[in-house]
Design a protein around this motif. Sequence first.
Motif, short mmCIF file in Angstrom:
data_model
loop_
_atom_site.label_atom_id
_atom_site.label_comp_id
_atom_site.label_asym_id
_atom_site.label_seq_id
_atom_site.Cartn_x
_atom_site.Cartn_y
_atom_site.Cartn_z
N LEU A 12 58.35 31.64 -22.64
CA LEU A 12 59.14 30.65 -21.91
C LEU A 12 59.99 31.30 -20.82
O LEU A 12 60.49 30.61 -19.93
N ALA A 13 60.15 32.60 -20.88
CA ALA A 13 60.88 33.31 -19.83
C ALA A 13 59.96 33.57 -18.64
O ALA A 13 58.78 33.89 -18.81
N THR A 14 60.51 33.40 -17.45
CA THR A 14 59.75 33.71 -16.23
C THR A 14 60.65 34.50 -15.28
O THR A 14 61.86 34.57 -15.45
N THR A 15 60.03 35.07 -14.27
CA THR A 15 60.76 35.79 -13.24
C THR A 15 60.47 35.15 -11.89
O THR A 15 59.56 34.32 -11.76
N SER A 16 61.23 35.54 -10.87
CA SER A 16 61.09 34.91 -9.56
C SER A 16 59.73 35.15 -8.93
O SER A 16 59.30 34.39 -8.06
N ASP A 17 59.03 36.20 -9.38
CA ASP A 17 57.71 36.46 -8.81
C ASP A 17 56.57 35.97 -9.71
O ASP A 17 55.41 36.33 -9.48
N ALA A 18 56.88 35.14 -10.69
CA ALA A 18 55.85 34.58 -11.56
C ALA A 18 54.81 33.84 -10.72
O ALA A 18 55.16 33.06 -9.83
N ARG A 19 53.55 34.07 -11.01
CA ARG A 19 52.45 33.50 -10.23
C ARG A 19 51.98 32.21 -10.91
O ARG A 19 51.47 32.25 -12.04
#
Length: 323
Positions: A12-19
């Motif tokens: 459920l965690a994502t980062t700003s560069d998640a595609r």
Amino acid sequence: MVATYRDTIPNLATTSDARILVQGFTGKASTFHSQLSIDVGTNVVGGTSPKAGKDNKKHLGQPIFKTVRELRASSKAKRQLGKIDAASVFVPPALAADAVLEAIEEEIPLIVAVAEGIPIRDQMRIHAALHSQSKSRYLGANSPGYTNAIAGVRMGIAPAAAAQKGRVGIAARSGTLSYEATGATSDLGLGQSYVLGVGGDYYPGTRMDEALEFFLNDPQTDGIILIGEVGGSMEEEAAELLSTLSNDSARTPKPIVGFIAGTNIPPGRAYGHSGAIWREGEIAGGDPREKIKHWERAGIMLAPSVADTAEVVLEQLKAIGKA
């Protein structure tokens, strides 16, 4: 130890560069909301659509393919799009299950579906597939979607303008009430870390206790708001999780504030969502009064309205020196 579906909660965690891949990319609603997501910084890298073909290779400036399987089978496409971190499913209810199952088959880490009215038989097919693997985490269906306000990742239909970078994690069965809690925390300057629409179906992919576990372990979340409603047993499961953690002195305490909608709904009447129905006398029948008792015993602070949840969580954050 054998890995299980619950082991995918960290997905459920994502980062700003998640595609992000959008399934059902070219539909009217999908186009509108995908553009909103792109505008707030979501890294949409492509999508799928039955309209994809030789003379129709792009949408919103991104490549489109007929299916995820077609994308995965093409080495050129894999080089073009790179590793897919999440799929946003904008496929109509009658076909949504096949799209979700395809994403699970391709081991996409996070799958978010907004379709309302997926047939229960199809929900059960998805549920069985999810619990037979440990690579993909599913949020929805019948969900407003997913917002990581800190990283600028938005999937689904939640209003982008209401979200603000912050420290409160919100999990809600009701989309509309999640918007109200988002707006209230933004108005007080608290903002949000994540807003998770767990959805109102009988068989949601992420249950409230799983969202709660995610927030308790998320370093960017200082306070938590849970919004439940009549029907089912998700609220009781969240309370049970807290009871199992009550003796863990090593866990940093986080204020948890709750609101349960539909307390005046009579037994046997559906309340908005397919899963929001309770029958008096049944085991885990979803009685809202019992849910409130479970939450109070577990230490969840009940707010009188959704709008008040932000005020209560702010008070609790001040009490522990985090506001």
